[in-house]
Design a protein around this motif. Structure first.
Motif, short mmCIF file in Angstrom:
data_model
loop_
_atom_site.label_atom_id
_atom_site.label_comp_id
_atom_site.label_asym_id
_atom_site.label_seq_id
_atom_site.Cartn_x
_atom_site.Cartn_y
_atom_site.Cartn_z
N GLY A 16 84.58 121.03 33.03
CA GLY A 16 85.73 121.82 32.60
C GLY A 16 86.55 122.25 33.80
N ASN A 17 86.76 123.55 33.92
CA ASN A 17 87.53 124.10 35.05
C ASN A 17 86.63 124.67 36.14
N VAL A 18 85.32 124.34 36.07
CA VAL A 18 84.36 124.89 37.02
C VAL A 18 83.69 123.76 37.79
N PHE A 19 83.58 123.98 39.10
CA PHE A 19 82.91 123.03 39.99
C PHE A 19 81.64 123.70 40.47
N SER A 20 80.54 122.94 40.52
CA SER A 20 79.27 123.53 40.94
C SER A 20 78.52 122.60 41.89
N LEU A 21 77.69 123.23 42.71
CA LEU A 21 76.85 122.52 43.66
C LEU A 21 75.56 123.31 43.81
N SER A 22 74.43 122.62 43.67
CA SER A 22 73.14 123.28 43.81
C SER A 22 72.40 122.74 45.03
N ASN A 23 71.73 123.65 45.75
CA ASN A 23 70.86 123.22 46.84
C ASN A 23 69.39 123.38 46.47
N GLY A 24 69.12 123.63 45.18
CA GLY A 24 67.76 123.81 44.70
C GLY A 24 67.37 125.28 44.61
N ASP A 25 67.97 126.13 45.43
CA ASP A 25 67.73 127.56 45.40
C ASP A 25 68.96 128.27 44.86
N LEU A 26 70.11 128.01 45.47
CA LEU A 26 71.36 128.62 45.04
C LEU A 26 72.25 127.57 44.40
N THR A 27 73.00 128.01 43.40
CA THR A 27 74.04 127.17 42.83
C THR A 27 75.37 127.87 43.09
N TYR A 28 76.30 127.12 43.66
CA TYR A 28 77.62 127.63 44.03
C TYR A 28 78.62 127.19 42.97
N TYR A 29 79.50 128.11 42.58
CA TYR A 29 80.51 127.81 41.57
C TYR A 29 81.90 128.15 42.11
N ILE A 30 82.83 127.28 41.82
CA ILE A 30 84.25 127.54 42.09
C ILE A 30 84.98 127.23 40.80
N GLY A 31 85.60 128.25 40.22
CA GLY A 31 86.22 128.06 38.92
C GLY A 31 87.67 128.49 38.88
N LEU A 32 88.49 127.69 38.25
CA LEU A 32 89.89 128.02 38.04
C LEU A 32 89.99 128.82 36.75
N GLN A 33 90.55 130.02 36.83
CA GLN A 33 90.68 130.90 35.67
C GLN A 33 92.15 131.07 35.33
N SER A 34 92.49 130.79 34.09
CA SER A 34 93.85 131.00 33.60
C SER A 34 93.98 132.40 33.02
N SER A 35 95.12 133.00 33.25
CA SER A 35 95.40 134.32 32.68
C SER A 35 95.75 134.20 31.21
N GLN A 36 95.46 135.25 30.46
CA GLN A 36 95.85 135.28 29.06
C GLN A 36 97.37 135.35 28.92
N SER A 37 98.04 135.72 30.03
CA SER A 37 99.50 135.78 29.97
C SER A 37 100.15 134.41 30.21
N SER A 38 99.33 133.38 30.46
CA SER A 38 99.88 132.02 30.54
C SER A 38 100.43 131.63 29.18
N ASN A 39 101.45 130.78 29.20
CA ASN A 39 101.97 130.27 27.93
C ASN A 39 102.30 128.79 28.10
N THR A 40 102.99 128.21 27.18
CA THR A 40 103.28 126.78 27.22
C THR A 40 104.05 126.38 28.48
N ASP A 41 104.95 127.25 28.93
CA ASP A 41 105.83 126.92 30.05
C ASP A 41 105.35 127.43 31.39
N ILE A 42 104.54 128.49 31.39
CA ILE A 42 104.13 129.12 32.64
C ILE A 42 102.61 129.26 32.69
N LEU A 43 102.05 128.79 33.79
CA LEU A 43 100.61 128.91 34.03
C LEU A 43 100.38 129.97 35.08
N LYS A 44 99.47 130.88 34.79
CA LYS A 44 99.08 131.90 35.77
C LYS A 44 97.58 131.73 36.00
#
Length: 164
Positions: free
Chosen positions: A27-55
């Motif tokens: 989805g919008n989340v990227f993950s990487l595990s080293n066996g102990d820790l899992t790192y996440y980087i995720g793109l979050q859209s605002s609820q104020s986004s609409n068809t024309d504008i992405l926040k």
């Protein structure tokens, strides 16, 4: 173009960079595990986004396999976080950062800026936190980012009990 297209520009640029670091995309989340820790980087859209504008903003998170097991939570690891930091906190002013995208050019600029911050600030911070012990050291020194003081104390207590 609409906000879905703008998001795709950003996700594609993130994907191209994070793939070189062995992150996997779901989805919008990227993950990487080293066996102990899992790192996440995720793109979050605002609820104020609409068809024309992405926040959008970016969340960076870490989950510890060891703490997950010790905490006896019913949540699977992929839904637990033991470190949570918004991308704006990596910047000099440490203010929450949202990108407002209303054109293809702005989407490309946002994507470039996001990848630059991840490359220059986020990945180096993740590289400093390689294990649950590194997280515990951070917490012991007052750096409990994205968790409450109560959670920090609970996690440290769980880890101390395994040392005995």
């Amino acid at each position: 173009m609409d906000s879905k297209d703008f998001k795709k520009v950003i996700i594609d640029r993130l994907s191209a960079y994070l793939k070189t670091k062995q992150f996997k995309k779901k989805g919008n989340v990227f993950s990487l595990s080293n066996g102990d820790l899992t790192y996440y980087i995720g793109l979050q859209s605002s609820q104020s986004s609409n068809t024309d504008i992405l926040k959008v903003t970016v969340n960076t998170e870490i989950a510890s396999e060891m703490i997950s097991k010790l905490d006896d939570s019913s949540l699977p690891l992929e839904h637990q976080r033991h470190y949570n930091r918004r991308i704006g906190s990596y910047l000099n002013n440490q203010q929450d950062k949202w990108w407002v995208v209303d054109s293809y050019d702005v989407a490309e600029e946002a994507a470039d800026e996001i990848v630059s911050i991840i490359y220059e600030k986020v990945i180096p911070k993740f590289d400093q936190l390689k294990s649950t012990n590194d997280l515990a050291s951070l917490w012991k020194n007052g750096g409990y980012i994205g968790i409450t003081d109560r959670q920090r104390k609970n996690y440290l207590s769980l880890l101390e009990n395994t040392d005995k």
